[in-house]
Motif scaffolding. Sequence first.
Motif, PDB file in Angstrom:
ATOM      1  N   ILE A 652       0.835  -1.208   0.000  1.00 28.71           N
ATOM      2  CA  ILE A 652       0.000   0.000   0.000  1.00 28.71           C
ATOM      3  C   ILE A 652       0.867   1.256   0.000  1.00 28.71           C
ATOM      4  O   ILE A 652       0.571   2.235  -0.690  1.00 28.71           O
ATOM      5  CB  ILE A 652      -0.976  -0.017   1.196  1.00 28.71           C
ATOM      6  CG1 ILE A 652      -2.043  -1.095   0.958  1.00 28.71           C
ATOM      7  CG2 ILE A 652      -1.623   1.342   1.397  1.00 28.71           C
ATOM      8  CD1 ILE A 652      -2.899  -1.376   2.154  1.00 28.71           C
ATOM      9  N   LYS A 653       2.002   1.205   0.779  1.00 22.27           N
ATOM     10  CA  LYS A 653       2.925   2.337   0.776  1.00 22.27           C
ATOM     11  C   LYS A 653       3.558   2.540  -0.591  1.00 22.27           C
ATOM     12  O   LYS A 653       3.812   3.673  -1.004  1.00 22.27           O
ATOM     13  CB  LYS A 653       4.018   2.112   1.821  1.00 22.27           C
ATOM     14  CG  LYS A 653       3.531   2.291   3.251  1.00 22.27           C
ATOM     15  CD  LYS A 653       4.663   2.048   4.246  1.00 22.27           C
ATOM     16  CE  LYS A 653       4.147   2.160   5.691  1.00 22.27           C
ATOM     17  NZ  LYS A 653       5.224   1.880   6.659  1.00 22.27           N
ATOM     18  N   GLU A 654       3.805   1.419  -1.297  1.00 19.60           N
ATOM     19  CA  GLU A 654       4.413   1.503  -2.630  1.00 19.60           C
ATOM     20  C   GLU A 654       3.538   2.281  -3.599  1.00 19.60           C
ATOM     21  O   GLU A 654       4.038   2.931  -4.521  1.00 19.60           O
ATOM     22  CB  GLU A 654       4.669   0.092  -3.177  1.00 19.60           C
ATOM     23  CG  GLU A 654       5.877  -0.611  -2.580  1.00 19.60           C
ATOM     24  CD  GLU A 654       7.185  -0.073  -3.127  1.00 19.60           C
ATOM     25  OE1 GLU A 654       7.197   0.323  -4.304  1.00 19.60           O
ATOM     26  OE2 GLU A 654       8.164  -0.013  -2.373  1.00 19.60           O
ATOM     27  N   ILE A 655       2.213   2.191  -3.422  1.00 19.75           N
ATOM     28  CA  ILE A 655       1.296   2.855  -4.358  1.00 19.75           C
ATOM     29  C   ILE A 655       0.606   4.056  -3.709  1.00 19.75           C
ATOM     30  O   ILE A 655      -0.426   4.533  -4.183  1.00 19.75           O
ATOM     31  CB  ILE A 655       0.244   1.847  -4.907  1.00 19.75           C
ATOM     32  CG1 ILE A 655      -0.511   1.175  -3.752  1.00 19.75           C
ATOM     33  CG2 ILE A 655       0.888   0.812  -5.788  1.00 19.75           C
ATOM     34  CD1 ILE A 655      -1.584   0.192  -4.206  1.00 19.75           C
ATOM     35  N   ASN A 656       1.228   4.539  -2.578  1.00 19.41           N
ATOM     36  CA  ASN A 656       0.752   5.746  -1.891  1.00 19.41           C
ATOM     37  C   ASN A 656      -0.702   5.625  -1.438  1.00 19.41           C
ATOM     38  O   ASN A 656      -1.458   6.601  -1.472  1.00 19.41           O
ATOM     39  CB  ASN A 656       0.911   6.978  -2.788  1.00 19.41           C
ATOM     40  CG  ASN A 656       2.349   7.245  -3.145  1.00 19.41           C
ATOM     41  OD1 ASN A 656       3.239   7.113  -2.306  1.00 19.41           O
ATOM     42  ND2 ASN A 656       2.603   7.588  -4.403  1.00 19.41           N
ATOM     43  N   GLY A 657      -1.081   4.428  -1.025  1.00 14.42           N
ATOM     44  CA  GLY A 657      -2.446   4.201  -0.565  1.00 14.42           C
ATOM     45  C   GLY A 657      -2.566   4.282   0.935  1.00 14.42           C
ATOM     46  O   GLY A 657      -1.595   4.570   1.645  1.00 14.42           O
ATOM     47  N   THR A 658      -3.776   4.038   1.427  1.00 18.50           N
ATOM     48  CA  THR A 658      -4.017   4.018   2.876  1.00 18.50           C
ATOM     49  C   THR A 658      -4.740   2.733   3.244  1.00 18.50           C
ATOM     50  O   THR A 658      -5.467   2.140   2.427  1.00 18.50           O
ATOM     51  CB  THR A 658      -4.866   5.218   3.323  1.00 18.50           C
ATOM     52  OG1 THR A 658      -6.132   5.178   2.659  1.00 18.50           O
ATOM     53  CG2 THR A 658      -4.163   6.524   3.003  1.00 18.50           C
ATOM     54  N   LEU A 659      -4.551   2.309   4.487  1.00 16.74           N
ATOM     55  CA  LEU A 659      -5.133   1.048   4.962  1.00 16.74           C
ATOM     56  C   LEU A 659      -5.852   1.312   6.275  1.00 16.74           C
ATOM     57  O   LEU A 659      -5.336   1.986   7.156  1.00 16.74           O
ATOM     58  CB  LEU A 659      -4.035   0.002   5.166  1.00 16.74           C
ATOM     59  CG  LEU A 659      -4.444  -1.292   5.878  1.00 16.74           C
ATOM     60  CD1 LEU A 659      -5.411  -2.103   5.016  1.00 16.74           C
ATOM     61  CD2 LEU A 659      -3.213  -2.129   6.229  1.00 16.74           C
ATOM     62  N   ASP A 660      -7.023   0.741   6.398  1.00 16.64           N
ATOM     63  CA  ASP A 660      -7.778   0.835   7.645  1.00 16.64           C
ATOM     64  C   ASP A 660      -8.364  -0.535   7.940  1.00 16.64           C
ATOM     65  O   ASP A 660      -9.093  -1.096   7.117  1.00 16.64           O
ATOM     66  CB  ASP A 660      -8.879   1.883   7.516  1.00 16.64           C
ATOM     67  CG  ASP A 660      -9.606   2.112   8.845  1.00 16.64           C
ATOM     68  OD1 ASP A 660      -9.023   1.754   9.889  1.00 16.64           O
ATOM     69  OD2 ASP A 660     -10.739   2.627   8.832  1.00 16.64           O
ATOM     70  N   VAL A 661      -8.024  -1.087   9.091  1.00 17.02           N
ATOM     71  CA  VAL A 661      -8.495  -2.421   9.482  1.00 17.02           C
ATOM     72  C   VAL A 661      -9.511  -2.268  10.613  1.00 17.02           C
ATOM     73  O   VAL A 661      -9.194  -1.684  11.654  1.00 17.02           O
ATOM     74  CB  VAL A 661      -7.328  -3.332   9.915  1.00 17.02           C
ATOM     75  CG1 VAL A 661      -7.864  -4.711  10.317  1.00 17.02           C
ATOM     76  CG2 VAL A 661      -6.302  -3.456   8.803  1.00 17.02           C
ATOM     77  N   ILE A 662     -10.709  -2.795  10.401  1.00 16.62           N
ATOM     78  CA  ILE A 662     -11.774  -2.763  11.430  1.00 16.62           C
ATOM     79  C   ILE A 662     -12.138  -4.197  11.761  1.00 16.62           C
ATOM     80  O   ILE A 662     -12.470  -4.985  10.870  1.00 16.62           O
ATOM     81  CB  ILE A 662     -13.018  -2.011  10.914  1.00 16.62           C
ATOM     82  CG1 ILE A 662     -12.635  -0.576  10.501  1.00 16.62           C
ATOM     83  CG2 ILE A 662     -14.113  -1.997  11.972  1.00 16.62           C
ATOM     84  CD1 ILE A 662     -13.726   0.139   9.740  1.00 16.62           C
ATOM     85  N   SER A 663     -12.033  -4.525  13.050  1.00 18.28           N
ATOM     86  CA  SER A 663     -12.309  -5.905  13.428  1.00 18.28           C
ATOM     87  C   SER A 663     -12.802  -5.982  14.854  1.00 18.28           C
ATOM     88  O   SER A 663     -12.404  -5.170  15.700  1.00 18.28           O
ATOM     89  CB  SER A 663     -11.039  -6.757  13.260  1.00 18.28           C
ATOM     90  OG  SER A 663     -11.300  -8.100  13.587  1.00 18.28           O
ATOM     91  N   GLU A 664     -13.665  -6.931  15.114  1.00 17.48           N
ATOM     92  CA  GLU A 664     -14.116  -7.251  16.469  1.00 17.48           C
ATOM     93  C   GLU A 664     -14.169  -8.755  16.603  1.00 17.48           C
ATOM     94  O   GLU A 664     -14.460  -9.467  15.638  1.00 17.48           O
ATOM     95  CB  GLU A 664     -15.516  -6.669  16.712  1.00 17.48           C
ATOM     96  CG  GLU A 664     -15.521  -5.174  16.989  1.00 17.48           C
ATOM     97  CD  GLU A 664     -16.908  -4.697  17.405  1.00 17.48           C
ATOM     98  OE1 GLU A 664     -17.474  -5.267  18.362  1.00 17.48           O
ATOM     99  OE2 GLU A 664     -17.410  -3.770  16.752  1.00 17.48           O
ATOM    100  N   LYS A 665     -13.881  -9.218  17.783  1.00 15.03           N
ATOM    101  CA  LYS A 665     -13.924 -10.659  17.999  1.00 15.03           C
ATOM    102  C   LYS A 665     -15.328 -11.205  17.750  1.00 15.03           C
ATOM    103  O   LYS A 665     -16.314 -10.637  18.198  1.00 15.03           O
ATOM    104  CB  LYS A 665     -13.454 -10.985  19.418  1.00 15.03           C
ATOM    105  CG  LYS A 665     -11.965 -10.773  19.619  1.00 15.03           C
ATOM    106  CD  LYS A 665     -11.507 -11.263  20.987  1.00 15.03           C
ATOM    107  CE  LYS A 665      -9.999 -11.103  21.138  1.00 15.03           C
ATOM    108  NZ  LYS A 665      -9.536 -11.603  22.438  1.00 15.03           N
TER     109      LYS A 665
END
Length: 677
Positions: A652-665
């Motif tokens: 994602i850094k290579e293509i100047n993107g952003t990441l958001d992870v949403i998780s709950e057990k």
Amino acid sequence: MNLRIFILAVFFSCVSFAQKDNSSIVDSVKFYLKNSNRNMSDIGGRLKNAKRAKKLSEQYDLDSLKLKSYLELSSIYFDNNKNFKLNINYDDVLLLKDNHKALKLAIRLNDSLSLAEVNKNLGYYYFDISVDSAYYYNNKAEKLYRNLKDNFTTALVLLDIALLQKNDKDYTGSEITSITGISLLDQLDESDEVIMYKSYFYNNLGILFKELSQFDESIKYNLKAIDLKKRLKGNNTMLIDNQKNNLANVYKNSKDYDLAIKYYNEIFENKNLMAERPDFYAIVLDNYAHTLFLSQNYEQLPGLFLKALRICDSIGDSYKTIVINQHLAKYYNFKNQKDSAKYYAYRAKDIAYPNYTDNLLESYAVIAEVEDDSIAVKYYDQYITLNDSLIKNERATRNKFVRIQYETNKIEEENIKITRERMWLLITSIVLIISSFLIYIVIHQRNKNKELKFIQKQQEANEEIYNLMLNQNESVEEARALEKKRISQELHDGVLGRLFGTRLSLDSLNMGTTPDAIKTRGQYINELKTIEHDIRKVSHELNTDFVAGSGFVDIINTLVETQTNVYNLKYKIDHDGAINWDEISNKNKIHIYRIVQESLHNIYKHANAKKIKISFKLKNDVICLLIEDDGSGFDVHKAKAGIGLKNINSRIKEINGTLDVISEKQKGTTIKINIPT
């Protein structure tokens, strides 16, 4: 860039200014040191400049100049004590403190010449304070000057050592040291200084042979000393008179009274002696009077003794009166004037006690001689006790200098051993550091090679995907060409043929006005409408690029379908038709492919999911990739990022993107990725 250049310019300007400022301080210190040189006669001015040099060099921590300042201050102190005896503002405590500072600096700077000079100064300082310390520092200085091949200064230090040995009655040691010093001076060109110090050695030999009652040897060395002092430039009357007094004393002790009186009278020929040197005049006068007494010439006695005593009392020199009082006691005892004899005998004893041991011993002998019976016995016993003590001290002294030299040599050997051990420790440390560095380089290079191999494999995989995409594009292009060919054939064989037939039929009916002709023409018109509809349809199909962008979408669909079949997952994919995949760079498409692949793998490995949903949407020129699963989920704040998530982050850094992870057990995980087009 301009800011960086400005900062560098300011930095180098500051450095340049600091260097100039430091250079100015160094020049100032050197100026003060130059004006404190020992060739200058104004000792007060010398001291003032030396103190300024010391203050500046200490303030700016200039080690080499600090060392020179300390040495210059020492030379001023010793020159003052030797020659001027002025009350200068530089006391013994400060001198000692500065010399020990100089000693540490010389060792740290590895300055052998300065180290030798500091040890010589400390030896001179302790000369009248502590024999052991004086000998210790002089011994170290002598070794250093020998290593520096400085024969003259080595001889000067040997003279101090010889005098220390003589004063402690180590006559044999003093003789050896004196001969060694003379042999060093003999190797030098005869200058005034060389001649003067050689005469000092001969004087010392003359004194110690007199103490050993070897009068012929003593006379020989005294005559050599007189001859050398006569060769000195300038007015050397004082030095010659001192030597003549020593020679006359030897003749007196050897009972050659006529020659003794001859040399005393030569000294008295200086009519200004009383005014110039009253203390020396009193000594010579007492020696002359004592020689007259021993030669049984009593005419001028006790007048000469009393005159000498009055001179010493007038100048406050009580030490020199001890011998004069002893001589008066013996004279009055000879004249059988017991009260006067006892008075002067006890007076000599009181002045000698407790500091002047040799004079005190002689005073006990004189009292025992002039006293009667039990008192005489008492002082004779004290004489024997003190004499035994002095003999013991002399025996101890004979070995003391050897012991100090042995201990000094031992310390030096230990220092050499420590230096050698430190050198080996340094070499071992260097070897270990180099070895550790080489091992680090090897390990680092191996890791780098592994990293390069991984990048190479990744590149090969990317190339494989790229080739796959190219193949897919070729298939799409091929399908497009076939479809166009089919439509072309349809137009040519179908629509155009029908148009041609209809056109010929209409041409034949164009002039007919019968109902049949009109009916037939109507049929043909309907046929033209049908043909028009077919042409519109074909035209619409031609205007719709039904395979546009379908290449990458098909690749993603194939990847998801293949992976979910293997992982036993149900899936749903939504593609936004607004995304023109043909305009997206191959680099971005490869990373998107890998991100989807890695996400599917992570879902299978960690999530225990049953269903997944993948969607591509275009919002404000940003591709929004959403990957959802119904797996077990995790706590994003506590869980440690695994290799898979790190790889996704890296891509994602290579293509100047952003990441958001949403998780709950137990509620699944959603990955939101934004990629700029």
